[in-house]
Design a protein around this motif. Structure first.
Motif, PDB file in Angstrom:
ATOM      1  N   SER A  83      29.223  30.428  40.675  1.00 16.27           N
ATOM      2  CA  SER A  83      29.373  31.870  40.863  1.00 16.27           C
ATOM      3  C   SER A  83      28.182  32.624  40.288  1.00 16.27           C
ATOM      4  O   SER A  83      27.670  33.577  40.897  1.00 16.27           O
ATOM      5  CB  SER A  83      30.667  32.352  40.203  1.00 16.27           C
ATOM      6  N   LYS A 129      25.119  32.172  42.544  1.00 11.51           N
ATOM      7  CA  LYS A 129      25.240  32.953  43.781  1.00 11.51           C
ATOM      8  C   LYS A 129      24.977  34.428  43.535  1.00 11.51           C
ATOM      9  O   LYS A 129      24.329  35.098  44.341  1.00 11.51           O
ATOM     10  CB  LYS A 129      26.621  32.758  44.403  1.00 11.51           C
ATOM     11  N   ARG A 130      25.490  34.955  42.401  1.00  6.36           N
ATOM     12  CA  ARG A 130      25.276  36.378  42.108  1.00  6.36           C
ATOM     13  C   ARG A 130      23.809  36.681  41.843  1.00  6.36           C
ATOM     14  O   ARG A 130      23.338  37.795  42.098  1.00  6.36           O
ATOM     15  CB  ARG A 130      26.119  36.798  40.897  1.00  6.36           C
ATOM     16  N   PRO A 166      19.199  36.345  46.029  1.00  3.33           N
ATOM     17  CA  PRO A 166      19.119  37.393  47.055  1.00  3.33           C
ATOM     18  C   PRO A 166      20.199  37.154  48.113  1.00  3.33           C
ATOM     19  O   PRO A 166      20.628  36.029  48.334  1.00  3.33           O
ATOM     20  CB  PRO A 166      17.716  37.194  47.641  1.00  3.33           C
ATOM     21  N   THR A 167      20.611  38.217  48.758  1.00  2.00           N
ATOM     22  CA  THR A 167      21.710  38.131  49.717  1.00  2.00           C
ATOM     23  C   THR A 167      21.436  37.097  50.804  1.00  2.00           C
ATOM     24  O   THR A 167      22.316  36.306  51.160  1.00  2.00           O
ATOM     25  CB  THR A 167      21.951  39.506  50.366  1.00  2.00           C
ATOM     26  N   ASP A 168      20.198  37.081  51.331  1.00  2.00           N
ATOM     27  CA  ASP A 168      19.875  36.133  52.402  1.00  2.00           C
ATOM     28  C   ASP A 168      20.022  34.689  51.932  1.00  2.00           C
ATOM     29  O   ASP A 168      20.554  33.833  52.653  1.00  2.00           O
ATOM     30  CB  ASP A 168      18.454  36.373  52.913  1.00  2.00           C
ATOM     31  N   ASP A 169      19.547  34.401  50.710  1.00  2.00           N
ATOM     32  CA  ASP A 169      19.653  33.044  50.198  1.00  2.00           C
ATOM     33  C   ASP A 169      21.106  32.656  49.956  1.00  2.00           C
ATOM     34  O   ASP A 169      21.517  31.518  50.209  1.00  2.00           O
ATOM     35  CB  ASP A 169      18.857  32.896  48.892  1.00  2.00           C
ATOM     36  N   ALA A 170      21.899  33.608  49.443  1.00  2.00           N
ATOM     37  CA  ALA A 170      23.316  33.323  49.211  1.00  2.00           C
ATOM     38  C   ALA A 170      24.029  33.032  50.524  1.00  2.00           C
ATOM     39  O   ALA A 170      24.887  32.146  50.603  1.00  2.00           O
ATOM     40  CB  ALA A 170      23.981  34.497  48.492  1.00  2.00           C
ATOM     41  N   GLU A 171      23.679  33.763  51.580  1.00  2.00           N
ATOM     42  CA  GLU A 171      24.294  33.528  52.881  1.00  2.00           C
ATOM     43  C   GLU A 171      23.884  32.170  53.441  1.00  2.00           C
ATOM     44  O   GLU A 171      24.682  31.476  54.082  1.00  2.00           O
ATOM     45  CB  GLU A 171      23.894  34.645  53.847  1.00  2.00           C
ATOM     46  N   ARG A 172      22.630  31.758  53.203  1.00  2.00           N
ATOM     47  CA  ARG A 172      22.189  30.439  53.670  1.00  2.00           C
ATOM     48  C   ARG A 172      22.992  29.337  52.986  1.00  2.00           C
ATOM     49  O   ARG A 172      23.388  28.356  53.603  1.00  2.00           O
ATOM     50  CB  ARG A 172      20.701  30.254  53.386  1.00  2.00           C
ATOM     51  N   ASP A 218      26.012  29.638  51.665  1.00  2.00           N
ATOM     52  CA  ASP A 218      27.375  29.683  52.202  1.00  2.00           C
ATOM     53  C   ASP A 218      27.454  28.947  53.528  1.00  2.00           C
ATOM     54  O   ASP A 218      28.426  28.231  53.802  1.00  2.00           O
ATOM     55  CB  ASP A 218      27.826  31.138  52.382  1.00  2.00           C
TER      56      ASP A 218
END
Length: 256
Positions: free
Chosen positions: A33, A36-37, A40-46, A48
């Motif tokens: 967790s 993930k926080r 960056p949003t793009d890396d977190a989405e990758r 996921d």
């Protein structure tokens, strides 16, 4: 403090640790967790997307592949993108493959990509740690109807193009047979002769089809099954079983 690939490597290691336990550890969950926080949003989405296409059989993947390759492959699976792979085969042969990636599966300490090899027009299992590079190329594909990537991987193992095709008829329950011939080793088909006259409680007959590079290991498996077994083919396996039986008689002090 980490490069993007280092973050992915740490993340995948923690994800494997968490998945390997039936009761995920609180420390692993907390670490995942926090990472993930911080991403960056793009890396977190990758990431996921990667976790969404990862499948595990009864054994977790212990060999860590290239994190960048894993991310590229996972994105291609999710977005149905065609992949260009640089791959090293089991005999060290380098090749270039164009594939339709269907899913990532961990089995027996390895990660595998289940994909359609477009040149051969056959589904194949590629060890991810042997993929030297992966890149998306123009084009998309329709995924197969079969969504069970674990079952598909095991079927590919059982159907592998080895030297021998062994056919056995075995009179036992499927659970008993699978204890010695798992799904990754043999295809099983239940035959109609479920019981003989006067033996209605007898276990059913099954046909087992095994693809094997050599036959030396099969006599001991047949003995371990401890039930009625008929060797349909090949003749070479009958010879090995007879030789093994003779050795056992000698060991027991039996007559020749």
């Amino acid at each position: 403090m980490f490069s993007s690939e280092e973050v992915v490597a740490v993340f995948l290691g923690l994800a494997r640790t968490q998945a390997a336990s039936r009761v995920p550890g609180i420390a692993a969950q907390t670490a995942l967790s926090k990472i993930k926080r911080a991403l960056p949003t793009d890396d977190a989405e990758r990431i996921d997307a990667l976790l969404g296409v990862m499948t595990r059989t009864s054994q977790d993947g212990g060999v860590a592949p290239d994190p960048a390759v894993m991310l590229t492959v996972a994105e291609a699976v999710t977005l149905r993108h065609v992949l260009d792979l640089r791959y090293v085969g089991g005999k060290g042969v380098h090749s270039r493959r164009t594939v339709h990636p269907y899913g990532l599966v961990a089995h027996s300490d390895r990660w595998y990509l289940v994909a359609l090899d477009t040149d051969k027009q056959e589904q194949r299992a590629f060890r991810v740690d042997r993929i030297r590079s992966a890149r998306s190329i123009p084009g998309t594909f329709a995924p197969p109807q079969q969504s069970d990537m674990e079952g598909r991987l095991l079927a590919l193992f059982a159907d592998a193009d080895y030297r021998w095709q062994v056919v056995l008829r075995i009179r036992e329950t499927e659970d008993h047979i699978r204890g010695h011939l798992p799904q990754s080793v043999a295809r099983l088909e239940r035959l109609d002769r479920a019981a003989e006259r006067g033996r209605e409680d007898a276990p059913p007959w099954h046909r087992a089809v095994i693809h094997a590079e050599n036959l030396d290991w099969l006599p001991s498996v047949i003995a371990a099954l401890d039930c009625e077994v008929v060797i349909d083919r090949p003749e070479e396996l009958r010879s090995r079983v007879k030789a093994a039986a003779t050795r056992m008689l000698h060991a027991a002090g039996g007559d020749q």
